[in-house]
Write a protein that holds these residues in place. Structure first.
Motif, PDB file in Angstrom:
ATOM      1  N   ARG A  82      -2.076  -4.180 -12.110  1.00  0.00           N
ATOM      2  CA  ARG A  82      -1.661  -3.546 -10.805  1.00  0.00           C
ATOM      3  C   ARG A  82      -0.624  -2.312 -10.850  1.00  0.00           C
ATOM      4  O   ARG A  82       0.533  -2.979 -11.172  1.00  0.00           O
ATOM      5  CB  ARG A  82      -1.295  -4.533  -9.832  1.00  0.00           C
ATOM      6  CG  ARG A  82      -2.321  -5.741  -9.728  1.00  0.00           C
ATOM      7  CD  ARG A  82      -1.509  -6.916  -8.668  1.00  0.00           C
ATOM      8  NE  ARG A  82      -0.466  -7.126  -9.003  1.00  0.00           N
ATOM      9  CZ  ARG A  82      -0.072  -8.415  -9.893  1.00  0.00           C
ATOM     10  NH1 ARG A  82      -0.953  -8.936 -10.365  1.00  0.00           N
ATOM     11  NH2 ARG A  82       1.066  -8.615 -10.159  1.00  0.00           N
ATOM     12  N   LEU A  83      -0.859  -1.265 -10.772  1.00  0.00           N
ATOM     13  CA  LEU A  83       0.355  -0.202 -11.081  1.00  0.00           C
ATOM     14  C   LEU A  83       0.485   0.509 -10.094  1.00  0.00           C
ATOM     15  O   LEU A  83      -0.323   1.157  -9.420  1.00  0.00           O
ATOM     16  CB  LEU A  83      -0.365   0.752 -12.343  1.00  0.00           C
ATOM     17  CG  LEU A  83      -0.603  -0.248 -13.545  1.00  0.00           C
ATOM     18  CD1 LEU A  83      -1.324   0.922 -14.729  1.00  0.00           C
ATOM     19  CD2 LEU A  83       0.386  -0.962 -14.295  1.00  0.00           C
ATOM     20  N   GLY A  84       1.791   0.807  -9.640  1.00  0.00           N
ATOM     21  CA  GLY A  84       2.213   1.510  -8.739  1.00  0.00           C
ATOM     22  C   GLY A  84       3.144   2.799  -9.142  1.00  0.00           C
ATOM     23  O   GLY A  84       2.504   3.825  -9.247  1.00  0.00           O
ATOM     24  N   GLU A  85       4.179   2.508  -9.672  1.00  0.00           N
ATOM     25  CA  GLU A  85       5.291   3.653 -10.122  1.00  0.00           C
ATOM     26  C   GLU A  85       4.600   4.352 -11.348  1.00  0.00           C
ATOM     27  O   GLU A  85       4.647   5.654 -11.591  1.00  0.00           O
ATOM     28  CB  GLU A  85       6.486   3.056 -10.167  1.00  0.00           C
ATOM     29  CG  GLU A  85       7.080   2.720  -9.039  1.00  0.00           C
ATOM     30  CD  GLU A  85       8.529   2.533  -8.854  1.00  0.00           C
ATOM     31  OE1 GLU A  85       9.084   2.969  -7.971  1.00  0.00           O
ATOM     32  OE2 GLU A  85       9.334   2.208 -10.107  1.00  0.00           O
TER      33      GLU A  85
ATOM     34  N   VAL B 102       2.500 -12.852 -10.619  1.00  0.00           N
ATOM     35  CA  VAL B 102       3.369 -11.961 -10.459  1.00  0.00           C
ATOM     36  C   VAL B 102       4.698 -12.479 -11.353  1.00  0.00           C
ATOM     37  O   VAL B 102       5.382 -13.506 -11.063  1.00  0.00           O
ATOM     38  CB  VAL B 102       3.825 -11.992  -8.949  1.00  0.00           C
ATOM     39  CG1 VAL B 102       5.248 -10.881  -8.549  1.00  0.00           C
ATOM     40  CG2 VAL B 102       2.732 -11.492  -7.975  1.00  0.00           C
TER      41      VAL B 102
ATOM     42  N   SER C 175       3.754  -2.001 -13.609  1.00  0.00           N
ATOM     43  CA  SER C 175       4.434  -0.690 -14.448  1.00  0.00           C
ATOM     44  C   SER C 175       5.124  -0.927 -15.560  1.00  0.00           C
ATOM     45  O   SER C 175       4.770  -0.505 -16.800  1.00  0.00           O
ATOM     46  CB  SER C 175       4.829   0.315 -13.589  1.00  0.00           C
ATOM     47  OG  SER C 175       3.994   0.977 -12.593  1.00  0.00           O
TER      48      SER C 175
ATOM     49  N   ASN D 236       0.772  -4.218  -0.097  1.00  0.00           N
ATOM     50  CA  ASN D 236       1.386  -5.415   0.176  1.00  0.00           C
ATOM     51  C   ASN D 236       1.417  -5.760   1.792  1.00  0.00           C
ATOM     52  O   ASN D 236       1.588  -7.338   1.715  1.00  0.00           O
ATOM     53  CB  ASN D 236       2.794  -5.087  -0.233  1.00  0.00           C
ATOM     54  CG  ASN D 236       3.128  -5.500  -1.781  1.00  0.00           C
ATOM     55  OD1 ASN D 236       2.587  -4.751  -2.529  1.00  0.00           O
ATOM     56  ND2 ASN D 236       4.220  -6.431  -1.934  1.00  0.00           N
TER      57      ASN D 236
ATOM     58  N   MET E   2      -3.845 -14.308  -9.410  1.00  0.00           N
ATOM     59  CA  MET E   2      -2.969 -13.126  -9.603  1.00  0.00           C
ATOM     60  C   MET E   2      -1.384 -13.591  -9.747  1.00  0.00           C
ATOM     61  O   MET E   2      -0.925 -14.372  -9.222  1.00  0.00           O
ATOM     62  CB  MET E   2      -3.058 -12.408  -8.005  1.00  0.00           C
ATOM     63  CG  MET E   2      -1.999 -11.207  -8.177  1.00  0.00           C
ATOM     64  SD  MET E   2      -1.835 -10.219  -6.746  1.00  0.00           S
ATOM     65  CE  MET E   2      -0.625 -11.128  -5.889  1.00  0.00           C
TER      66      MET E   2
ATOM     67  N   ARG F 256       8.658   5.142  -5.800  1.00  0.00           N
ATOM     68  CA  ARG F 256       8.230   5.062  -4.483  1.00  0.00           C
ATOM     69  C   ARG F 256       9.158   5.822  -3.660  1.00  0.00           C
ATOM     70  O   ARG F 256      10.538   5.821  -3.693  1.00  0.00           O
ATOM     71  CB  ARG F 256       8.225   3.343  -4.066  1.00  0.00           C
ATOM     72  CG  ARG F 256       6.763   3.126  -4.385  1.00  0.00           C
ATOM     73  CD  ARG F 256       6.552   1.429  -3.589  1.00  0.00           C
ATOM     74  NE  ARG F 256       7.390   0.522  -4.703  1.00  0.00           N
ATOM     75  CZ  ARG F 256       6.743   0.240  -5.944  1.00  0.00           C
ATOM     76  NH1 ARG F 256       5.641   0.618  -6.247  1.00  0.00           N
ATOM     77  NH2 ARG F 256       7.624  -0.548  -6.833  1.00  0.00           N
TER      78      ARG F 256
ATOM     79  N   SER G   1       9.583  -4.274  -2.289  1.00  0.00           N
ATOM     80  CA  SER G   1       9.687  -5.534  -2.917  1.00  0.00           C
ATOM     81  C   SER G   1       8.146  -6.216  -3.217  1.00  0.00           C
ATOM     82  O   SER G   1       7.474  -6.094  -2.250  1.00  0.00           O
ATOM     83  CB  SER G   1      10.588  -6.241  -2.481  1.00  0.00           C
ATOM     84  OG  SER G   1      10.188  -6.750  -0.978  1.00  0.00           O
ATOM     85  N   PRO G   2       7.916  -6.897  -4.397  1.00  0.00           N
ATOM     86  CA  PRO G   2       6.681  -7.840  -4.389  1.00  0.00           C
ATOM     87  C   PRO G   2       6.802  -8.827  -3.162  1.00  0.00           C
ATOM     88  O   PRO G   2       8.009  -9.364  -2.929  1.00  0.00           O
ATOM     89  CB  PRO G   2       6.827  -8.347  -5.523  1.00  0.00           C
ATOM     90  CG  PRO G   2       7.751  -7.570  -6.558  1.00  0.00           C
ATOM     91  CD  PRO G   2       8.681  -7.005  -5.331  1.00  0.00           C
ATOM     92  N   GLY G   3       6.074  -9.363  -2.428  1.00  0.00           N
ATOM     93  CA  GLY G   3       5.948 -10.071  -1.209  1.00  0.00           C
ATOM     94  C   GLY G   3       6.020  -9.293  -0.012  1.00  0.00           C
ATOM     95  O   GLY G   3       5.323  -8.172  -0.007  1.00  0.00           O
TER      96      GLY G   3
HETATM   97  C1  LIG Z   1       4.601  -3.234  -6.158  1.00  0.00           C
HETATM   98  C2  LIG Z   1       3.645  -4.356  -6.659  1.00  0.00           C
HETATM   99  C3  LIG Z   1       3.038  -3.840  -7.801  1.00  0.00           C
HETATM  100  C4  LIG Z   1       3.358  -2.771  -8.456  1.00  0.00           C
HETATM  101  O1  LIG Z   1       4.341  -2.506  -9.217  1.00  0.00           O
HETATM  102  P1  LIG Z   1       4.870  -1.123  -9.999  1.00  0.00           P
HETATM  103  O2  LIG Z   1       6.057  -1.642 -10.478  1.00  0.00           O
HETATM  104  O3  LIG Z   1       5.150  -0.085  -9.036  1.00  0.00           O
HETATM  105  O4  LIG Z   1       3.765  -0.936 -10.674  1.00  0.00           O
HETATM  106  C5  LIG Z   1       2.171  -4.905  -8.435  1.00  0.00           C
HETATM  107  N1  LIG Z   1       1.874  -6.009  -7.911  1.00  0.00           N
HETATM  108  C6  LIG Z   1       2.725  -6.433  -6.758  1.00  0.00           C
HETATM  109  C7  LIG Z   1       2.580  -7.677  -6.144  1.00  0.00           C
HETATM  110  C8  LIG Z   1       3.444  -5.655  -6.136  1.00  0.00           C
HETATM  111  O5  LIG Z   1       4.103  -5.857  -5.154  1.00  0.00           O
END
Ligand SMILES: *Cc1c(COP(=O)(O)O)cnc(C)c1O
Length: 241
Positions: free
Chosen positions: A221-224, A159, A206, A52, A157, A230, A237-239
């Motif tokens: 786009r997977l984080g958690e 969100v 996620s 990010n 993309m 995290r 936060s996104p952004g």
């Molecule tokens: C953090 C983020 C993600 C991943 O989010 P998770 O809920 O952890 O999967 C995907 N896209 C963007 C733009 C983000 O900021």
């Protein structure tokens, strides 16, 4: 066995099950994660990563491993655009004429990949005022106005609003927004703008990626879901710049 490797294997199997003929690409969103966690994802075979914040890219990705691809997925301030271009292989969060102008100007002084530097247009399907990204109706005119340059528009993309209460009504709304976003993407693609082939629809995080794949996402786009929660103090936060 590492938890991360197990989760990646399960997620990849799930993505194949959801769309066997053309499974979406899995992007690991590594914001807030230490390099040790990223190394586990690399060892498990992932090659596509998203971050990010440019500052975090600089701290963590100065020595990007061969064969990996790093995308910036957070809001980009123009004063950090040169670093983003230098260290990332794509910027998926392009959402203003001013940012486009800054990127085009910087690219005149840099080696640009054949075909152009890949970017995606960030869409804010829920029209959430606190979020970055173009509102859906602004995307076609934005793309139509671009023209041949050093940027190549390879996708949208999206969100989406974060699921908050888990209600059926909320789920239905998010799924409808995903369908509308996929329709918008197909419509823009059918315009055939030479500078905007738009092969990718990056959508799904996620909490909602299965719906996104059903709607037509080509990249999630997977984080958690990959790394677990995290670490505190990470960019959550996104952004964020
Ligand atoms: C953090 C983020 C993600 C991943 O989010 P998770 O809920 O952890 O999967 C995907 N896209 C963007 C733009 C983000 O900021």
């Amino acid at each position: 066995m590492s938890g991360i490797a197990d989760r990646i294997a399960a997620l990849q199997a799930r993505l194949v099950a959801l769309r066997p003929e053309r499974p979406p690409r899995l992007m690991a969103v590594s914001k807030g994660q230490p390099w040790s966690a990223i190394a586990e994802a690399l060892a498990a075979g992932l090659t596509l990563f998203g971050e990010n914040r440019v500052q975090e890219v600089r701290e963590k990705w100065g020595q990007r491993p061969e064969g990996t691809e790093l995308h910036l997925i957070g809001h980009l301030q123009r004063n950090k655009a040169a670093w983003a271009l230098r260290l990332c292989q794509a910027i998926d969060s392009v959402d203003s004429e001013r940012l486009v102008a800054a990127l085009e100007r910087l690219l005149t002084t840099m080696a640009t990949p054949p075909g152009g530097y890949p970017v995606m247009v960030e869409v804010n399907p829920g029209r959430e005022p606190q979020k970055t990204g173009l509102w859906p109706e602004a995307v076609p005119p934005f793309l139509a106005a671009r023209g041949e340059g050093r940027l190549r528009y390879v996708g949208l993309m999206a969100v989406l609003p974060r699921p908050a209460d888990g209600s059926q009504a909320e789920a239905a709304k998010i799924r409808r927004l995903m369908q509308e976003t996929a329709d918008l993407w197909r419509m823009c693609r059918s315009e055939g703008w030479p500078w905007a082939p738009l092969p990718e629809l990056s959508m799904g995080m996620s909490g909602d990626y299965e719906w996104a794949v059903e709607a037509g996402a080509t990249m999630v786009r997977l984080g958690e879901a990959i790394f677990g929660p995290r670490p505190a103090g990470g960019a959550d936060s996104p952004g964020g710049a």
